[in-house]
Write an enzyme that holds these catalytic residues in place. Structure first.
Site, PDB file in Angstrom:
ATOM      1  CB  CYS A 109      -0.973   0.007   1.165  1.00  0.00           C
ATOM      2  SG  CYS A 109      -0.176  -0.108   2.762  1.00  0.00           S
ATOM      3  CG  HIS A 130      -4.395   0.700   4.072  1.00  0.00           C
ATOM      4  ND1 HIS A 130      -3.783  -0.182   3.213  1.00  0.00           N
ATOM      5  CD2 HIS A 130      -5.332   1.363   3.332  1.00  0.00           C
ATOM      6  CE1 HIS A 130      -4.315  -0.076   2.023  1.00  0.00           C
ATOM      7  NE2 HIS A 130      -5.267   0.868   2.064  1.00  0.00           N
ATOM      8  CG  ASP A 182      -7.032   2.130  -0.556  1.00  0.00           C
ATOM      9  OD1 ASP A 182      -5.854   2.070  -0.973  1.00  0.00           O
ATOM     10  OD2 ASP A 182      -7.462   1.439   0.387  1.00  0.00           O
TER      11      ASP A 182
END
Lengths: 322, 658
Positions: B408, B452, B468
């Site tokens: 991520c 994250h 995202d």
């Protein structure tokens, strides 16, 4: 200063506590007899709990709060434990052994576990005397001997008995004062010296035919010329007491009288002390002796019982004997 | 007159045990030489006890005390108040060991031990810590009892039994006090200065950093929702901080001052969500709220980037009640200053990425278009992995055009870079995604491996919008729990190979793990942060709280518990003799007691028999036999068994005849 104050307050409290109950032979400790108060160590314990509480407050730490509360609760629970370490105990005065003034009288007590089975780390003492420790852990009764120095001639009472305990955590002291009906006979304090006047044997029964003999030592007299040099009391001479001759009586005439009138120069108490000295002396030698006091006459005899009788008469002279 | 008490052997042994119990947990935190010194003092004291050596001279003790004091101050430093105080106490405590001889010395040691045991809880407050300190209190109390136990009957185990009997009733009393005693705030400022490396997000992010956290299953925080169930997993974006500055290698969170509170971006729409977050110590000031928090409860502050920040680094578990709205709307324009900040890039580097961004912009200048192109690129050619290759100097370029594998952090940083290069204000958000629902106590656990990073893009007229990029590559990361997705990855939980989270496929292990965690949470809720719930609880229990109600609530349980203790202590118990011979006699005496013929205290058995015989001539021969056999038994050496039988028979006959 503070010690003196504390002593005065203590004496006051003791008088008050003792005034509430009649003396008795057997006493059982009940709640109106047992007092309880935190000890200095107990106050320090509470202080520790307080410091821990402050720690908990300052760090907003609930577990530290909990530790502090555990200590406080422990203190509260130990109040009950300390109290129950005395409650229900019964004390019986068993016997007292006579002694000389200035010596320790021996008292025997019987402790008996009442409701509870165990009592641990009890301390018994006469006021201001060294305590005696005792327990009732495996047995239900126990004899305890306590000693206290007799200060006066005659029937002597040791004062109040203090029973205390700090068990189990030393945070609190539970105690009680008991006025027992204990008394011990205190013989006069022996006063060494003096001579038995020559020829003190009574002529009546012809037991001491002659004041002079050669077998048993009976006292000292001033040395005069013509006396056998074998009888010179060297010890006394060496002690700078002048020249004396040892006086002996023969076995055949062993009976001696100790008489109130022997030493007119002495005060009453000193006279009794002197008589006591000679009684002990003669008893040691196994001589038969009697005692004449105003109003009392004890026929010559020997042995422990006789000795006690004579000493008792000396101890109780001038006192209402009970 | 005062008697001087020396310590008995059991008392001394208990002291040593207590010292070890108290010092053990502290010793792991202190300078290494301090526990060694304690061991030395312990050894010396034991050696003295065995008569091999004597107590040290006072000058030796003085030197040791001074040396230890200076040593402690030098190795800990004066900044750490509690650490230093505990270490000094510890040193003094160890040296005091060389002095315990009399009762007073022992008491000093014991009281300090109580205090030291309590300080242990400043450093850890788990259930395990509490149990350990409870055990330590038990041992210390036993040591205290051993000091006061009878010198005539010293015994090693009796103090422990006494300690249990004292502490057992003390516990309910403690609970009553715990519930009722009002909590007040700190009296003076006392920081627990402990810098400790904690797992969690840091204030810099270089691509790949976040994967470090996937090695850990430690709990980051727990959340209770006011209305029971949490929102959908895809909405559980926990925002902690934003990374705004990029230096070519790593992203940096802005310093406090750069993020002055602003009234600009207020969340404007979406349902209001109320929840309570219980954060584990992180060593960082960030508080993770669902995007977007509405307001900052005291003592938190709302930053300009709509994250929450605690006034200082979080070193203990803390609780905050928060409110959030799940979407943000703002028609305020971005200030020039902010626009500059969220567009800033290094002058040079990552040229290929810049060129790509500019080419996209030339095709379609709208923000939506740019984002769509970027996401399409990720979705087409990238792979999600926890173990990406190392990147060189132009990390963004290498990731975008060469390796195309990442985590991520890689996706968020490259997307942010692309958007900024194309002239769209963007920033990286660090936080957590998802969480595990614990059905036993109805709360959500968020663990470190759920860390994250994602991107927020500025849309004119809409405000900051969450994008995202990881979702484009691995949509299951968003929809599933991290654990389900990550468990196939080699780097997952690499640091804790035995973590129960690894065994999620085994049902009962998961249940056990959740129950343990629930217990931990209840512990925290009802014990560790009780002050937050005390008012509500007392209100619920007693309604309107008055003074007399409080007194009653204190007195009633106290008198119940104490009454029970008193009953146990003072209950009538028949005296019981251990010896069967004595026991039989006691029984006999008890029967005779009713006829006024009990054995008197101290009365000899022979004399007693004579007295009974006088009062009851019919019993004379029997009681005589009993007395004769009793005396024989007492003095006999041989034939005891036969005598015993005869004696018991005589006693029985006596009782029968009565």
């Amino acid at each position: 200063m503070t010690a003196a104050w504390r002593r005065r307050i203590g004496a006051r409290a003791r008088r008050w506590a003792l005034g509430r109950h009649e003396p008795a032979r057997t006493l059982t400790l009940t709640q109106n007899r047992v007092f309880i108060f935190p000890t200095r160590a107990g106050f320090w314990f509470l202080f520790t709990a307080l410091v821990i509480l402050l720690l908990g407050i300052n760090y907003e730490n609930n577990l530290v709060y909990a530790v502090s509360f555990v200590l406080l609760s422990l203190f509260v629970v130990s109040i009950l434990h300390t109290y129950s370490n005395l409650a229900g105990l019964s004390i019986t005065a068993l016997s007292a052994r006579p002694c000389l003034v200035g010596e320790n009288a021996e008292f025997e007590l019987l402790l008996r576990a009442g409701r509870r089975r165990t009592y641990e780390a009890l301390q018994l003492s006469w006021i201001e005397q060294v305590p005696v420790n005792c327990d009732l852990i495996d047995d239900t009764e126990r004899r305890v001997r306590l000693y206290a120095p007799a200060t006066e001639r005659g029937w002597w009472r040791p004062g109040a008995l203090l029973i205390e305990t700090h068990y189990p955590l030393g945070l609190l002291r539970a105690w009680t004062w008991l006025e027992t009906d204990f008394r011990a006979l205190a013989y006069p304090r022996p006063l060494a010296g003096g001579l038995l006047p020559p020829g003190v044997g009574s002529g009546e029964r012809g037991t001491v035919a002659s004041g002079r003999g050669s077998e048993d030592f009976a006292g000292l007299e001033t040395y005069q010329k013509g006396m056998s040099p074998r009888h010179i009391a060297w010890k006394q001479l060496a002690a700078g007491q002048g020249l004396h001759a040892k006086q002996f009586v023969d076995h055949a005439d062993e009976q001696l009288w100790l008489d109130w009138t022997f030493w007119p120069e002495l005060e009453t108490e000193q006279r009794l002390s002197r008589l006591c000295y000679w009684t002990l002396r003669l008893a040691e030698q196994g001589v038969e002796y009697g005692l004449r006091l105003p109003g009392v006459e004890i026929a010559p005899g020997s042995g422990g019982r006789h000795r006690h009788q004579v000493l008792r008469a000396l101890a109780l002279h001038g006192q209402a004997s009970q | 007159m005062k008697a001087v008490y020396q310590l008995t052997r059991p008392a001394l042994l208990w002291q040593l045990l207590m010292v070890m119990a108290v010092l053990l947990p502290h010793s792991l935190r202190l300078p290494w030489w301090l526990p060694l010194m304690t061991l030395g003092a312990l050894g010396w004291r034991l050696w003295v006890h065995l008569g091999r050596t004597s107590f040290p001279h006072w000058s030796v003790k003085f030197m040791m005390a001074v040396t230890a004091g200076i040593g402690v101050i030098m190795s800990i430093g004066r900044g750490n108040g509690p650490e230093l105080a505990v270490a000094l106490l510890f040193a003094g405590f160890s040296l005091k060991l060389l002095e315990i001889y009399k009762r007073r010395d022992a008491l000093v040691l014991i009281y300090v031990a109580y205090f030291l045991a309590a300080t242990e809880l400043l450093f850890g407050q788990t259930l395990l810590h509490a149990l350990y300190v409870g055990l330590a209190l038990l041992l210390i109390t036993a040591a205290l009892n051993a000091v006061y136990q009878s010198e005539r009957h010293p015994d090693f185990w009796r103090p422990l039994r006494a300690s249990v009997r004292l502490l057992l009733p003390a516990l309910p009393l403690m609970v009553v006090l715990f519930v009722l005693v009002p909590r007040i705030g700190p009296l003076w400022y006392a920081p627990l200065a402990r810098e400790e490396a904690r797992t969690g997000l840091s204030d810099t992010l270089s691509p790949g950093d976040v994967s470090r956290l996937t090695g850990s299953s430690e709990v980051a925080f727990r959340v209770e929702f006011d209305r029971g169930r949490p929102p959908r997993p895809a909405e559980l974006y926990w925002r902690g901080l934003t990374y705004d500055r990029f230096d070519g290698r790593r992203w940096q969170a802005e310093s406090d001052r750069a993020l002055l509170p602003s009234a600009q971006q207020r969340p404007a729409s979406g349902a209001l969500l109320r929840y309570r977050i219980t954060q584990e110590p992180s060593g960082q000031p960030w508080v993770y709220g669902l995007d977007y928090p509405v307001a900052a409860p005291w003592p938190l502050r709302m930053q300009a980037n709509q994250t929450l920040r605690a006034p200082s680094k979080i070193r203990q578990r803390v609780d905050f009640a928060l409110e959030s709205r799940l979407s943000s709307q703002s028609d305020q324009p971005l200030s020039t200053f902010q626009r500059q900040r969220y567009l800033a890039l290094p002058e040079t580097g990552n040229e290929r990425a810049r060129a790509l961004a500019l080419s996209w912009r030339a095709e379609d200048a709208s923000t939506e278009g740019l984002v769509a192109r970027a996401l399409a690129l990720y979705g087409a050619a990238f792979r999600y992995t926890l173990t990406p290759e190392r990147l060189g100097a132009d990390s963004i370029d290498e990731f975008l055009f060469d390796t195309r594998k990442g985590f991520c952090g890689h996706f968020a940083s490259s997307l942010t870079f692309l958007l900024r290069a194309a002239g769209v204000p963007a920033r990286i958000v660090g936080g957590y995604l998802g969480g595990e629902w614990n059905p036993y106590e109805s709360y959500l656990v968020v663990r470190q491996f759920e860390a994250h990073a994602w991107t927020e893009v500025w849309h004119e007229g809409r405000g900051w919008v969450r994008i995202d990029p990881t979702a484009a590559v691995a949509p299951e990361r968003i929809e599933q729990s991290a654990e389900q997705l990550l468990s196939t990855q080699p780097g997952f939980l690499a640091d804790t190979p035995l973590s129960p989270v690894r065994f999620g496929h085994i049902g009962w292990i998961t249940a056990l793990r959740m129950r343990t965690d629930a217990l931990n949470f209840v512990w925290h809720r009802w014990v560790l942060s009780y002050q937050l719930r005390q008012d509500t609880l007392l209100q619920k229990l007693f309604g309107e709280l008055t003074l007399w109600k409080l007194a009653l609530a204190l007195l009633v349980p106290f008198s119940l518990v104490l009454g029970w203790v008193a009953l146990g202590l003072l209950r009538q118990r028949r005296p019981r003799a251990k010896d069967p011979v004595d026991a039989a006699l006691l029984g006999l005496s008890a029967r005779f007691e009713r006829r006024g013929l009990g054995r008197r205290p101290g009365e000899a058995v022979g004399a007693y028999a004579d007295r009974v015989a006088l009062a009851r001539p019919d019993l004379a021969p029997l009681i005589g036999t009993v007395a004769r056999l009793y005396e024989q038994l007492r003095y006999a050496q041989v034939g005891e068994a036969r005598l015993q039988r005869a004696y018991q028979a005589a006693v029985r006959a006596c009782v029968r005849q009565l």
